[in-house]
Design a protein around this motif. Sequence first.
Motif, mmCIF file in Angstrom:
data_model
loop_
_atom_site.group_PDB
_atom_site.id
_atom_site.type_symbol
_atom_site.label_atom_id
_atom_site.label_comp_id
_atom_site.label_asym_id
_atom_site.label_seq_id
_atom_site.Cartn_x
_atom_site.Cartn_y
_atom_site.Cartn_z
ATOM 1 N N GLY A 86 -16.803 54.867 21.843
ATOM 2 C CA GLY A 86 -15.689 54.051 21.383
ATOM 3 C C GLY A 86 -14.782 54.759 20.398
ATOM 4 O O GLY A 86 -15.134 55.803 19.820
ATOM 5 N N VAL A 87 -13.615 54.157 20.160
ATOM 6 C CA VAL A 87 -12.582 54.808 19.358
ATOM 7 C C VAL A 87 -12.966 54.897 17.877
ATOM 8 O O VAL A 87 -12.521 55.810 17.170
ATOM 9 C CB VAL A 87 -11.234 54.063 19.535
ATOM 10 C CG1 VAL A 87 -11.270 52.696 18.870
ATOM 11 C CG2 VAL A 87 -10.086 54.891 18.979
ATOM 12 N N GLN A 88 -13.784 53.977 17.378
ATOM 13 C CA GLN A 88 -14.164 54.033 15.958
ATOM 14 C C GLN A 88 -14.971 55.304 15.660
ATOM 15 O O GLN A 88 -14.840 55.895 14.588
ATOM 16 C CB GLN A 88 -14.966 52.781 15.570
ATOM 17 C CG GLN A 88 -14.159 51.494 15.613
ATOM 18 C CD GLN A 88 -12.970 51.511 14.670
ATOM 19 O OE1 GLN A 88 -13.058 52.021 13.554
ATOM 20 N NE2 GLN A 88 -11.851 50.950 15.122
ATOM 21 N N PHE A 218 -4.380 51.310 6.512
ATOM 22 C CA PHE A 218 -5.626 51.983 6.111
ATOM 23 C C PHE A 218 -6.823 51.245 6.699
ATOM 24 O O PHE A 218 -6.893 50.011 6.667
ATOM 25 C CB PHE A 218 -5.735 52.023 4.597
ATOM 26 C CG PHE A 218 -6.987 52.705 4.100
ATOM 27 C CD1 PHE A 218 -7.064 54.074 4.017
ATOM 28 C CD2 PHE A 218 -8.100 51.956 3.730
ATOM 29 C CE1 PHE A 218 -8.213 54.711 3.567
ATOM 30 C CE2 PHE A 218 -9.261 52.572 3.279
ATOM 31 C CZ PHE A 218 -9.311 53.965 3.201
ATOM 32 N N HIS A 219 -7.756 52.031 7.260
ATOM 33 C CA HIS A 219 -8.917 51.405 7.905
ATOM 34 C C HIS A 219 -10.060 52.416 7.937
ATOM 35 O O HIS A 219 -9.945 53.477 8.555
ATOM 36 C CB HIS A 219 -8.550 50.981 9.333
ATOM 37 C CG HIS A 219 -9.717 50.481 10.124
ATOM 38 N ND1 HIS A 219 -10.333 49.279 9.868
ATOM 39 C CD2 HIS A 219 -10.394 51.031 11.177
ATOM 40 C CE1 HIS A 219 -11.328 49.103 10.712
ATOM 41 N NE2 HIS A 219 -11.393 50.151 11.523
ATOM 42 N N VAL A 220 -11.153 52.094 7.252
ATOM 43 C CA VAL A 220 -12.341 52.949 7.295
ATOM 44 C C VAL A 220 -13.007 52.770 8.660
ATOM 45 O O VAL A 220 -13.178 51.630 9.116
ATOM 46 C CB VAL A 220 -13.329 52.577 6.171
ATOM 47 C CG1 VAL A 220 -14.607 53.411 6.279
ATOM 48 C CG2 VAL A 220 -12.683 52.780 4.817
ATOM 49 N N PRO A 221 -13.336 53.861 9.351
ATOM 50 C CA PRO A 221 -13.958 53.750 10.680
ATOM 51 C C PRO A 221 -15.158 52.805 10.673
ATOM 52 O O PRO A 221 -16.043 52.903 9.813
ATOM 53 C CB PRO A 221 -14.373 55.190 10.997
ATOM 54 C CG PRO A 221 -13.402 56.033 10.221
ATOM 55 C CD PRO A 221 -13.127 55.276 8.962
ATOM 56 N N ASP A 222 -15.179 51.876 11.617
ATOM 57 C CA ASP A 222 -16.221 50.851 11.689
ATOM 58 C C ASP A 222 -17.423 51.391 12.471
ATOM 59 O O ASP A 222 -17.648 51.066 13.639
ATOM 60 C CB ASP A 222 -15.656 49.606 12.366
ATOM 61 C CG ASP A 222 -16.649 48.452 12.360
ATOM 62 O OD1 ASP A 222 -17.622 48.527 11.599
ATOM 63 O OD2 ASP A 222 -16.430 47.488 13.125
ATOM 64 N N VAL A 223 -18.187 52.255 11.804
ATOM 65 C CA VAL A 223 -19.397 52.833 12.400
ATOM 66 C C VAL A 223 -20.520 52.759 11.372
ATOM 67 O O VAL A 223 -20.266 52.686 10.169
ATOM 68 C CB VAL A 223 -19.172 54.313 12.807
ATOM 69 C CG1 VAL A 223 -18.090 54.429 13.869
ATOM 70 C CG2 VAL A 223 -18.838 55.179 11.591
ATOM 71 N N PRO A 224 -21.768 52.774 11.819
ATOM 72 C CA PRO A 224 -22.885 52.830 10.856
ATOM 73 C C PRO A 224 -22.876 54.194 10.161
ATOM 74 O O PRO A 224 -22.920 55.233 10.822
ATOM 75 C CB PRO A 224 -24.127 52.666 11.739
ATOM 76 C CG PRO A 224 -23.629 52.156 13.051
ATOM 77 C CD PRO A 224 -22.247 52.672 13.207
ATOM 78 N N TRP A 225 -22.806 54.204 8.856
ATOM 79 C CA TRP A 225 -22.777 55.476 8.127
ATOM 80 C C TRP A 225 -24.213 55.908 7.836
ATOM 81 O O TRP A 225 -24.739 55.693 6.751
ATOM 82 C CB TRP A 225 -21.951 55.330 6.843
ATOM 83 C CG TRP A 225 -20.505 55.087 7.139
ATOM 84 C CD1 TRP A 225 -19.864 53.880 7.182
ATOM 85 C CD2 TRP A 225 -19.530 56.066 7.489
ATOM 86 N NE1 TRP A 225 -18.555 54.044 7.524
ATOM 87 C CE2 TRP A 225 -18.312 55.370 7.719
ATOM 88 C CE3 TRP A 225 -19.563 57.455 7.635
ATOM 89 C CZ2 TRP A 225 -17.131 56.028 8.082
ATOM 90 C CZ3 TRP A 225 -18.376 58.106 7.990
ATOM 91 C CH2 TRP A 225 -17.185 57.403 8.210
ATOM 92 N N THR A 231 -25.438 62.659 13.735
ATOM 93 C CA THR A 231 -25.898 63.489 14.861
ATOM 94 C C THR A 231 -25.005 63.317 16.089
ATOM 95 O O THR A 231 -24.881 64.231 16.902
ATOM 96 C CB THR A 231 -27.356 63.137 15.240
ATOM 97 O OG1 THR A 231 -27.433 61.750 15.582
ATOM 98 C CG2 THR A 231 -28.305 63.427 14.086
ATOM 99 N N ILE A 232 -24.366 62.153 16.199
ATOM 100 C CA ILE A 232 -23.451 61.921 17.323
ATOM 101 C C ILE A 232 -22.120 62.637 17.101
ATOM 102 O O ILE A 232 -21.611 63.315 17.989
ATOM 103 C CB ILE A 232 -23.207 60.407 17.519
ATOM 104 C CG1 ILE A 232 -24.493 59.716 17.984
ATOM 105 C CG2 ILE A 232 -22.074 60.157 18.530
ATOM 106 C CD1 ILE A 232 -24.385 58.199 17.995
ATOM 107 N N ILE A 233 -21.561 62.495 15.905
ATOM 108 C CA ILE A 233 -20.194 62.969 15.682
ATOM 109 C C ILE A 233 -20.106 64.430 15.269
ATOM 110 O O ILE A 233 -19.073 65.071 15.495
ATOM 111 C CB ILE A 233 -19.466 62.093 14.637
ATOM 112 C CG1 ILE A 233 -20.086 62.267 13.243
ATOM 113 C CG2 ILE A 233 -19.481 60.635 15.060
ATOM 114 C CD1 ILE A 233 -19.328 61.533 12.143
ATOM 115 N N PHE A 234 -21.177 64.980 14.677
ATOM 116 C CA PHE A 234 -21.071 66.340 14.135
ATOM 117 C C PHE A 234 -20.739 67.388 15.200
ATOM 118 O O PHE A 234 -19.849 68.230 14.975
ATOM 119 C CB PHE A 234 -22.346 66.728 13.389
ATOM 120 C CG PHE A 234 -22.257 68.098 12.767
ATOM 121 C CD1 PHE A 234 -21.559 68.295 11.578
ATOM 122 C CD2 PHE A 234 -22.847 69.207 13.376
ATOM 123 C CE1 PHE A 234 -21.455 69.560 11.008
ATOM 124 C CE2 PHE A 234 -22.755 70.468 12.817
ATOM 125 C CZ PHE A 234 -22.051 70.641 11.631
#
Length: 511
Positions: A86-88, A218-225, A231-234
């Motif tokens: 997803g885009v977030q 302004f919008h902080v990405p809505d993902v579990p931090w 490991t997904i985004i790196f």
Amino acid sequence: MLSIPQRLSRLEEVKVNLLSGLTVALAMVPEAIAFALIAHVSPLTGLYAAVMVSLITSAFGGRPGMISGATGALAVVMVALVVQHGVQYLFATVVLMGLLQILFAVARLGKFIRMVPHPVMLGFVNGLAIVIFLAQFGHFKTTAPDGTVTWMTGPPLYTMVGLIVLTMVIIYLLPKLTKAIPSTLAAIMVVTFGVIYGGFETKTVGDLGSIAGGLPSFHVPDVPWNLQTLTIIFPYALILAAVGLIETLLTLNLIDEMTETRGRPNREAMAQGAANVVTALFGGMGGCAMIGQSMININNGALKRLSGIATALFLLSFILFASKWIEMIPLAALIGVMFVVAEKTFEWGTLNLFGKVPRQDVFVGLLVGGVTIVADLAIAVIAGVIVSALVFAWNHARQMTVQAETDARGKKVYTLNGTLFFASVANFQALFNIAEDPQQVVIDFKQARVVDHSALVAVDSLAARYRAAGKQLQLRHLSKDCQELLENAKDMIEVNLLEDPKYRVSDDKLA
């Protein structure tokens, strides 16, 4: 205080940069939308990225005149992430991408872009020129209501081709009549008004998607931090950061050569990293330097920060106030502009290099250009640098030579010339005839250099072979590092503090 001629010159410079900014902004609209669609995000996500990345890098970057925004090289990496998560997650990835680019700048690694060999640069430029050219043909396709995609035929095709040709003719011929207005801007305006008032049916910017919108919020990405998200985004962030920096710094290098000025790679990397962090927090897809739009800008003579800032502000005004009119611009006009960009970007002089430069340089250029076209810019440049390094190592390895003579006392003296390193070890070992050598042998390294661990092992191995043959070996003019690191040959070294060289050896034992 400025004189009247100086004021006029300053006003002319401002006019050139503002008009060029408008031209570039018009050319960026369809590309930003197209790249957003490739990445499976909304057109506004691409346009917001173009606005913010262009604004921040132009205001604070290290290469005035260079244009940055959403690019295809990044979009093709993003698509898999967006489809799967997803885009977030894309926004979170672009934030991390920007932070990695900032770390790159803090570590001052931008200087290494100067080490990219010239054949790699030529391959990069020519490959991107062909990519820009081929990318325009996607606009010659039509999609039926049932989703079937076909190539244009008949009157729609003839109309589009005619408008493209008209655009290109204006761009090439207008500068011979006047330079009061950038020829690219004039061509877009003439073709647009011609289509509107002539009643021609042809594809327009609006056919790609609406560009109407408001200010980005302004919008902080809505993902579990958490660690799982990291490991997904790196991996994506690392690839995007590398692709963005490579494309940006190579474009910076190209503009440096064209303008005979010198940009600041680390400052540009810092600005790009900050721009990507900000754009992700305001709903943009991230970006890097755009070689096509940068070439439009430079060819217009716009070399100031104002041109990039104007590009961003014009784009924002299109979104807020002028979407209805911008969507009426024929795609043919913008395709014609990009065809001219591709022609001017391609280094036609490289076609005359065949048979005049070393074959390996030609091969590297073709390799980089080919991989850029069929795969990925980052892979192409990395492959080109690796192949260039291997070619250099191979050629350097063959330069290891020796001059042998017997002195008055019957000692055989080998005088080495060249660099002893991993690639030249085999050649080095073949230089000596241990079986036929006399009882006393001297190897003089005064005109040679021992570079790495492989070289040290080769010297130790040679010393062991002479010892096994019952012969006395003496090693002269080795550096202090060599003397400390050699094992089998330690007792064979002749130390001369006044004449021994002072170079260092690359080996972990000294780390």
